[in-house]
Design an enzyme around this catalytic site. Structure first.
Site, PDB file in Angstrom:
ATOM      1  CG  ASP A   1      -2.101   0.906   1.085  1.00 49.76           C
ATOM      2  OD1 ASP A   1      -2.310   1.448  -0.022  1.00 49.76           O
ATOM      3  OD2 ASP A   1      -2.813   1.117   2.072  1.00 49.76           O
TER       4      ASP A   1
ATOM      5  CG  HIS B   1      -0.055   1.944  -9.184  1.00 49.01           C
ATOM      6  ND1 HIS B   1      -0.263   1.582  -7.879  1.00 49.01           N
ATOM      7  CD2 HIS B   1      -1.170   2.644  -9.545  1.00 49.01           C
ATOM      8  CE1 HIS B   1      -1.452   2.016  -7.472  1.00 49.01           C
ATOM      9  NE2 HIS B   1      -2.021   2.672  -8.466  1.00 49.01           N
TER      10      HIS B   1
ATOM     11  CG  LEU C   1       9.993 -16.888  -3.564  1.00 48.07           C
ATOM     12  CD1 LEU C   1       9.775 -16.945  -2.054  1.00 48.07           C
ATOM     13  CD2 LEU C   1      10.422 -15.475  -3.959  1.00 48.07           C
TER      14      LEU C   1
HETATM   15  C1  FPP Z   1      -1.970   0.076  -3.308  1.00 53.00           C
HETATM   16  O1  FPP Z   1      -1.494   1.394  -3.288  1.00 53.00           O
HETATM   17  C2  FPP Z   1      -1.435  -0.637  -4.458  1.00 53.00           C
HETATM   18  C3  FPP Z   1      -2.184  -1.209  -5.450  1.00 53.00           C
HETATM   19  C4  FPP Z   1      -3.653  -1.221  -5.489  1.00 53.00           C
HETATM   20  C5  FPP Z   1      -1.544  -1.853  -6.604  1.00 53.00           C
HETATM   21  C6  FPP Z   1      -0.273  -2.591  -6.338  1.00 53.00           C
HETATM   22  C7  FPP Z   1       0.424  -2.808  -7.597  1.00 53.00           C
HETATM   23  C8  FPP Z   1       1.770  -2.774  -7.771  1.00 53.00           C
HETATM   24  C9  FPP Z   1       2.754  -2.593  -6.690  1.00 53.00           C
HETATM   25  C10 FPP Z   1       2.320  -2.860  -9.135  1.00 53.00           C
HETATM   26  C11 FPP Z   1       2.288  -4.135  -9.839  1.00 53.00           C
HETATM   27  C12 FPP Z   1       2.537  -5.387  -9.108  1.00 53.00           C
HETATM   28  C13 FPP Z   1       2.987  -6.508  -9.689  1.00 53.00           C
HETATM   29  C14 FPP Z   1       2.946  -7.774  -8.920  1.00 53.00           C
HETATM   30  C15 FPP Z   1       3.525  -6.565 -11.058  1.00 53.00           C
HETATM   31  P1  FPP Z   1      -2.554   2.581  -3.366  1.00 53.00           P
HETATM   32  O2  FPP Z   1      -2.717   2.965  -4.776  1.00 53.00           O
HETATM   33  O3  FPP Z   1      -3.798   2.173  -2.663  1.00 53.00           O
HETATM   34  O4  FPP Z   1      -1.814   3.711  -2.579  1.00 53.00           O
HETATM   35  P2  FPP Z   1      -2.515   4.872  -1.720  1.00 53.00           P
HETATM   36  O5  FPP Z   1      -3.151   4.219  -0.534  1.00 53.00           O
HETATM   37  O6  FPP Z   1      -1.359   5.714  -1.347  1.00 53.00           O
HETATM   38  O7  FPP Z   1      -3.490   5.560  -2.627  1.00 53.00           O
END
Ligand code: FPP
Length: 254
Positions: free
Chosen positions: A26, A43, A137
């Protein structure tokens, strides 16, 4: 039947290095907006962290790493962010699968994949197949995953396979149900990490987190790295895992 012992039915072995680490990544959006960047830049940077954490877990001897990439509820985000995330998954798979394969990493993806576009589903299937024989892994990406969805689909799958159980629900035990969960191939997580400062489970592995040690850090996911992971492991090592026993019982059995 489940392959691994359930934490509520027997006392699992405890090691210094967690056998299974599950992470809610997050804080990507906040990392980006705090730098005046579009959320998707967070992201994209988050993918670099994924790479670093996968490598660190593999070299530390973690056997299972599970990453929550997209929850059942993330469809509620603005359409352009959802489609950028999908594009990011596609490009990460295109770029990384060969490297995973070369490094002995087995890729798994859990969640309701029917909602994804065909190109993404094909890449997932190809990546999973290409790495299926690896014994290093196991990297699981939870995509369009929700803990409640998982328990429901497990119950449906069990009843579909053994319809006679509907008339005899007493015969359904934990192990029967757990054996149909999407991650029945993995032990329950020893350590759960959530970055980004929130302290909640957000419908992640609801069933399996029963006795998992929880670790929360304020660091945003793009700022998380191998050193931050080591700090989480350090905290894990300090925990006394009692699984319902008393401290004295734990001391006597170790
Ligand atoms: C939460 O941060 C994150 C996500 C919903 C997406 C996670 C995706 C990645 C790390 C990229 C791709 C992953 C792989 C496995 C290739 P948020 O957007 O909710 O952050 P915020 O709370 O600050 O808004």
């Amino acid at each position: 039947m489940a392959l691994f012992k359930s934490s509520t039915r027997s006392i699992p072995n405890v090691d210094d290095v967690p056998r299974h680490v599950a992470i809610i990544m997050d804080g990507n959006g906040r990392w980006a907006t705090s730098r005046m960047l579009p959320r998707v830049a967070g992201h994209a940077k988050g993918v670099d962290t994924v790479r670093e954490v996968v490598e660190a877990c593999a070299s530390r001897g973690v056997q299972f790493l599970t990453l929550f990439a997209f929850s059942s509820e993330n469809w509620r985000r603005p359409a352009d962010e959802v489609s950028m995330l999908m594009r990011l998954f596609v490009s990460a798979l295109e770029r990384e699968v060969d490297k995973l394969a070369r490094n002995g990493i087995r890729l798994k993806v859990v969640g309701d994949l029917q909602a994804f576009e065909p190109r993404l589903r094909e890449l997932i299937a190809a990546g999973v197949e290409k790495t299926a024989g690896n014994d290093g892994l196991t990297l699981t990406i939870a995509a369009n995953y929700g803990g409640r969805w998982d328990v429901l689909q497990a119950m449906r799958a069990l009843l579909e396979k053994r319809p006679e159980l509907a008339a005899n629900p007493e015969a359904i035990g934990e192990d029967e149900l757990a054996g149909h969960l999407a991650m029945a191939y993995a032990p329950e997580p020893d350590l759960f990490i959530r970055t980004g400062g929130e302290q909640r489970i957000s419908n992640f592995l609801l069933w399996q987190l029963a006795y998992t040690e929880l670790y929360f850090t304020d660091k945003f996911w793009p700022d998380f790295d191998a050193q931050a992971l080591e700090q989480a492991f350090e905290s894990f090592r300090m925990r006394e895992r009692r699984f319902g026993q008393t401290s004295a019982q734990v001391a006597a059995s170790s």
